[in-house]
Design a protein around this motif. Structure first.
Motif, PDB file in Angstrom:
ATOM      1  N   ASP A  72      45.496  44.626  40.802  1.00 22.58           N
ATOM      2  CA  ASP A  72      44.867  45.947  40.840  1.00 22.58           C
ATOM      3  C   ASP A  72      44.248  46.279  39.492  1.00 22.58           C
ATOM      4  OD1 ASP A  72      46.878  47.289  39.152  1.00 22.58           O
ATOM      5  OD2 ASP A  72      48.190  47.129  40.880  1.00 22.58           O
ATOM      6  N   GLY A  73      43.517  47.391  39.462  1.00 20.09           N
ATOM      7  CA  GLY A  73      42.795  47.781  38.263  1.00 20.09           C
ATOM      8  C   GLY A  73      41.450  47.087  38.173  1.00 20.09           C
ATOM      9  N   PRO A  74      40.713  47.298  37.081  1.00 17.78           N
ATOM     10  CA  PRO A  74      39.421  46.621  36.898  1.00 17.78           C
ATOM     11  C   PRO A  74      39.594  45.110  36.858  1.00 17.78           C
ATOM     12  CG  PRO A  74      39.761  48.356  35.254  1.00 17.78           C
ATOM     13  CD  PRO A  74      41.067  48.167  35.948  1.00 17.78           C
ATOM     14  N   ARG A  75      38.497  44.397  36.930  1.00 20.89           N
ATOM     15  CA  ARG A  75      38.547  42.944  36.866  1.00 20.89           C
ATOM     16  C   ARG A  75      39.127  42.516  35.521  1.00 20.89           C
ATOM     17  NH1 ARG A  75      34.349  38.960  36.085  1.00 20.89           N
ATOM     18  NH2 ARG A  75      32.885  40.666  35.801  1.00 20.89           N
ATOM     19  N   PRO A  76      40.109  41.615  35.501  1.00 19.01           N
ATOM     20  CA  PRO A  76      40.744  41.242  34.232  1.00 19.01           C
ATOM     21  C   PRO A  76      39.831  40.393  33.363  1.00 19.01           C
ATOM     22  CG  PRO A  76      41.593  39.877  35.998  1.00 19.01           C
ATOM     23  CD  PRO A  76      40.717  40.917  36.639  1.00 19.01           C
ATOM     24  N   THR A  77      40.178  40.278  32.099  1.00 18.19           N
ATOM     25  CA  THR A  77      39.474  39.381  31.199  1.00 18.19           C
ATOM     26  C   THR A  77      39.281  38.010  31.833  1.00 18.19           C
ATOM     27  OG1 THR A  77      39.674  38.130  29.125  1.00 18.19           O
ATOM     28  CG2 THR A  77      41.718  38.903  30.099  1.00 18.19           C
ATOM     29  N   LYS A  78      38.141  37.383  31.563  1.00 25.38           N
ATOM     30  CA  LYS A  78      37.879  36.056  32.141  1.00 25.38           C
ATOM     31  C   LYS A  78      38.826  35.009  31.589  1.00 25.38           C
ATOM     32  CE  LYS A  78      33.975  35.102  29.013  1.00 25.38           C
ATOM     33  NZ  LYS A  78      33.773  36.489  28.515  1.00 25.38           N
ATOM     34  N   GLU A  79      39.588  35.359  30.539  1.00 26.05           N
ATOM     35  CA  GLU A  79      40.576  34.440  29.985  1.00 26.05           C
ATOM     36  C   GLU A  79      41.995  34.776  30.441  1.00 26.05           C
ATOM     37  OE1 GLU A  79      38.064  33.228  26.010  1.00 26.05           O
ATOM     38  OE2 GLU A  79      39.038  35.172  26.103  1.00 26.05           O
ATOM     39  N   ALA A  80      42.089  35.509  31.545  1.00 31.22           N
ATOM     40  CA  ALA A  80      43.406  35.837  32.105  1.00 31.22           C
ATOM     41  C   ALA A  80      44.207  34.580  32.420  1.00 31.22           C
ATOM     42  CB  ALA A  80      43.240  36.692  33.365  1.00 31.22           C
ATOM     43  N   PHE A  81      43.531  33.501  32.793  1.00 26.90           N
ATOM     44  CA  PHE A  81      44.245  32.262  33.120  1.00 26.90           C
ATOM     45  C   PHE A  81      45.011  31.725  31.911  1.00 26.90           C
ATOM     46  CE2 PHE A  81      40.186  30.756  31.490  1.00 26.90           C
ATOM     47  CZ  PHE A  81      40.549  29.673  30.700  1.00 26.90           C
ATOM     48  N   LEU A  82      44.493  31.957  30.697  1.00 26.41           N
ATOM     49  CA  LEU A  82      45.189  31.519  29.486  1.00 26.41           C
ATOM     50  C   LEU A  82      46.499  32.274  29.318  1.00 26.41           C
ATOM     51  CD1 LEU A  82      42.554  31.177  26.615  1.00 26.41           C
ATOM     52  CD2 LEU A  82      44.113  29.418  27.454  1.00 26.41           C
ATOM     53  N   HIS A  83      46.452  33.588  29.528  1.00 25.28           N
ATOM     54  CA  HIS A  83      47.657  34.400  29.435  1.00 25.28           C
ATOM     55  C   HIS A  83      48.684  33.927  30.459  1.00 25.28           C
ATOM     56  CE1 HIS A  83      45.943  37.697  26.840  1.00 25.28           C
ATOM     57  NE2 HIS A  83      44.841  37.064  27.216  1.00 25.28           N
ATOM     58  N   ALA A  84      48.238  33.765  31.708  1.00 21.96           N
ATOM     59  CA  ALA A  84      49.157  33.330  32.761  1.00 21.96           C
ATOM     60  C   ALA A  84      49.771  31.977  32.426  1.00 21.96           C
ATOM     61  CB  ALA A  84      48.417  33.267  34.098  1.00 21.96           C
TER      62      ALA A  84
END
Length: 215
Positions: A72-84
């Motif tokens: 939910d919320g706005p589209r996450p940073t395109k580098e969200a996969f790095l955080h995950a």
């Protein structure tokens, strides 16, 4: 704020406060950089794509799961996969900070960087807060082909430097991750100032005695 960031409202406030502090002190610029925390339900709260850390608001944060799926919320940073990837690799981590800080990014562009450890342990605080810093090969921003390598490296290192890009650091809390990435930036600055001189870094034994414990 506890290490688990259990209170989402408090976590949102902490992300915004930390983001603005990093931006105002010149540790990132424009719409670069992203922050996240892991909530007690296992989901991730992140800055959104295109947002500036200098002006981000609590309502502009995104939420994903550990696979990077947008919840939910706005589209996450395109580098969200790095955080995950970092959270999957490091169960004790509850925050991740990624910046394009000037001196660390400059080091990431040098041709003579040791890929196993991009910066020498010039100070005790660097040895304590960062330790060794692998340099990951260049991938375009948002290229999730980097994800498996980032996850594999994060199993043994809580900090990495992305080639021609910038640093990523995980911590037990957002405060710890932000402190560590700031220490990394200052050490990168020292490293560049000392080029052409003969530095005297900590010995391997001195650095090992101060190595950070795993978050």
């Amino acid at each position: 704020m506890t290490a688990t960031h259990a209170d989402e409202s408090a976590a949102r406030a902490l992300i915004v406060r930390t983001a603005r502090s990093l931006f105002m002190r010149g540790l990132t610029h424009g719409s670069t950089g992203n922050l996240s925390v892991r909530l007690s339900d296992g989901s991730l709260l992140l800055t959104s794509t295109g947002s500036s850390l200098g002006t981000v608001e609590e309502a502009q944060l995104s939420r994903t799961d550990l696979s990077g799926r947008h919840l939910d919320g706005p589209r996450p940073t395109k580098e969200a996969f790095l955080h995950a990837a970092f959270y999957r690799a490091r169960p004790g981590a509850h925050a991740v900070v990624h910046l394009h800080s000037t001196h660390a990014a400059a080091v990431s562009c040098l041709d003579d960087v040791n890929p196993a450890d991009a910066l020498p342990p010039l100070t005790a605080y660097y040895a304590m807060r960062v330790g060794t810093l692998p340099l990951l090969p260049y991938h375009a921003p948002g290229d999730n082909a980097l994800e498996p390598l980032a996850e594999q490296t994060a199993r043994t290192h809580h900090a990495v430097l992305l080639a021609n890009h910038g640093p990523v650091i995980a911590g037990a809390t957002l405060e710890q991750a932000a402190d560590a990435i700031e220490e990394l930036e200052e050490t990168a600055k020292l490293h560049l100032l000392l080029r052409g001189h003969t530095p005297r870094p900590l010995t391997p034994e001195q650095a090992a005695a101060l190595a950070p414990t795993s978050p």
